[in-house]
Design a protein around this motif. Structure first.
Motif, PDB file in Angstrom:
ATOM      1  N   CYS A  29       0.769  -1.429   0.037  1.00 14.00           N
ATOM      2  CA  CYS A  29      -0.576   0.407   0.193  1.00 14.00           C
ATOM      3  C   CYS A  29       0.408   1.380   0.660  1.00 14.00           C
ATOM      4  O   CYS A  29       0.427   2.121  -0.440  1.00 14.00           O
ATOM      5  N   CYS A  30       2.695   1.450   0.373  1.00 15.86           N
ATOM      6  CA  CYS A  30       2.853   2.214   0.623  1.00 15.86           C
ATOM      7  C   CYS A  30       3.570   2.654  -1.381  1.00 15.86           C
ATOM      8  O   CYS A  30       4.513   3.639  -1.049  1.00 15.86           O
ATOM      9  N   CYS A  49       6.681   5.123  -1.036  1.00 21.52           N
ATOM     10  CA  CYS A  49       6.542   6.248  -0.192  1.00 21.52           C
ATOM     11  C   CYS A  49       7.764   6.891   0.271  1.00 21.52           C
ATOM     12  O   CYS A  49       8.525   5.854   0.482  1.00 21.52           O
ATOM     13  N   TYR A  51       9.129   7.866   3.243  1.00 20.07           N
ATOM     14  CA  TYR A  51       8.834   7.919   4.621  1.00 20.07           C
ATOM     15  C   TYR A  51       8.565   6.293   4.651  1.00 20.07           C
ATOM     16  O   TYR A  51       8.281   5.599   5.716  1.00 20.07           O
ATOM     17  N   PHE A  52       8.880   5.333   3.143  1.00 21.71           N
ATOM     18  CA  PHE A  52       8.450   3.803   3.747  1.00 21.71           C
ATOM     19  C   PHE A  52       9.989   3.772   4.219  1.00 21.71           C
ATOM     20  O   PHE A  52      11.019   3.350   3.577  1.00 21.71           O
ATOM     21  N   CYS A  59       6.026   1.778   7.969  1.00 24.16           N
ATOM     22  CA  CYS A  59       6.013   2.987   7.909  1.00 24.16           C
ATOM     23  C   CYS A  59       7.148   4.710   8.920  1.00 24.16           C
ATOM     24  O   CYS A  59       6.751   3.450  10.240  1.00 24.16           O
ATOM     25  N   ARG A  65       1.549   9.815   9.867  1.00 17.37           N
ATOM     26  CA  ARG A  65       1.270   9.246   8.029  1.00 17.37           C
ATOM     27  C   ARG A  65      -0.326  10.060   7.297  1.00 17.37           C
ATOM     28  O   ARG A  65       0.619  10.108   6.958  1.00 17.37           O
ATOM     29  N   VAL A  69       1.082  12.107   4.316  1.00 12.21           N
ATOM     30  CA  VAL A  69       0.574  12.177   3.012  1.00 12.21           C
ATOM     31  C   VAL A  69      -0.560  11.757   2.588  1.00 12.21           C
ATOM     32  O   VAL A  69      -1.293  10.891   3.478  1.00 12.21           O
ATOM     33  N   CYS A  72      -2.561   8.341   2.503  1.00  7.57           N
ATOM     34  CA  CYS A  72      -2.024   7.559   2.524  1.00  7.57           C
ATOM     35  C   CYS A  72      -2.888   7.036   3.196  1.00  7.57           C
ATOM     36  O   CYS A  72      -3.805   7.231   2.892  1.00  7.57           O
TER      37      CYS A  72
HETATM   38  S1  SF4 Z   1       2.822   7.710   5.031  1.00  7.41           S
HETATM   39 FE1  SF4 Z   1       1.702   6.056   4.478  1.00  7.41          FE
HETATM   40  S2  SF4 Z   1       2.308   5.183   2.375  1.00  7.41           S
HETATM   41 FE2  SF4 Z   1       3.786   6.891   2.846  1.00  7.41          FE
HETATM   42  S3  SF4 Z   1       5.324   4.937   3.853  1.00  7.41           S
HETATM   43 FE3  SF4 Z   1       3.534   5.929   6.181  1.00  7.41          FE
HETATM   44  S4  SF4 Z   1       1.824   4.502   5.890  1.00  7.41           S
HETATM   45 FE4  SF4 Z   1       3.420   3.962   3.522  1.00  7.41          FE
END
Ligand code: SF4
Ligand code: SF4
Length: 144
Positions: A29-30, A49, A51-52, A59, A65, A69, A72
């Motif tokens: 999902c990221c 992403c 932040y992954f 995350c 998050r 984002v 997200c």
């Molecule tokens: S902000 Fe959302 S999409 Fe980005 S790494 Fe964290 S959980 Fe994943």
């Protein structure tokens, strides 16, 4: 947690620990997704992403998050079956569609998630690729 709780209860009845335990931390999902402006089709990329966390597949900004984002995906028992672009392989998606978890799910197998079902080592941070090159990173589907 109760054994096989996902077969015995509705998601709205899960404890927060049970709900979180459905997530396999696969990271799908990221992945960065691109939308066709003409028809709304969604394409997965091998970008992920910023932040992954590539080591833990989690995350790095979990608490913030959705602020950092706005797109997200925060799955809840209220929205989990309403996200059209949810990864096919997402355990919540499978549970929604089949009413059960697959044999490879850690809650069923008692083993860690098989590496082929995780994005770990297969994705590149969006920070490392200029946005005008993101289309070059489209993959056939999120399982590729
Ligand atoms: S902000 Fe959302 S999409 Fe980005 S790494 Fe964290 S959980 Fe994943
Ligand atoms: S795709 Fe589903 S199972 Fe995988 S990390 Fe995201 S919410 Fe968890």
């Amino acid at each position: 947690m109760t054994k096989n709780f996902w077969k015995e209860k509705k998601p709205q009845e899960f404890t927060s620990e049970e709900w979180e335990s459905i997530c396999t931390r696969c990271g799908k999902c990221c992945q960065i997704k691109l939308e066709d402006e003409d028809n709304g089709d969604i394409f997965y990329t091998d970008l992920v992403c910023r932040y992954f966390d590539h080591e833990t597949c989690c995350c790095s900004q979990y608490e913030n998050r959705c602020t950092l984002v706005p797109t997200c995906l925060k799955l809840t028992p209220e929205n989990w079956n309403t996200i059209p672009w949810i990864p096919q392989d997402c355990a919540y998606n499978i549970l929604n569609k089949t009413g059960n978890l697959p044999e490879w799910h850690p809650l069923v197998s008692g083993q860690p998630l098989p590496s082929e079902r995780s994005v770990k080592g297969k994705v590149v941070s969006e920070n490392l690729v200029p946005e005008d090159e993101w289309e070059d990173h489209i993959i056939e589907d999120e399982d590729d």
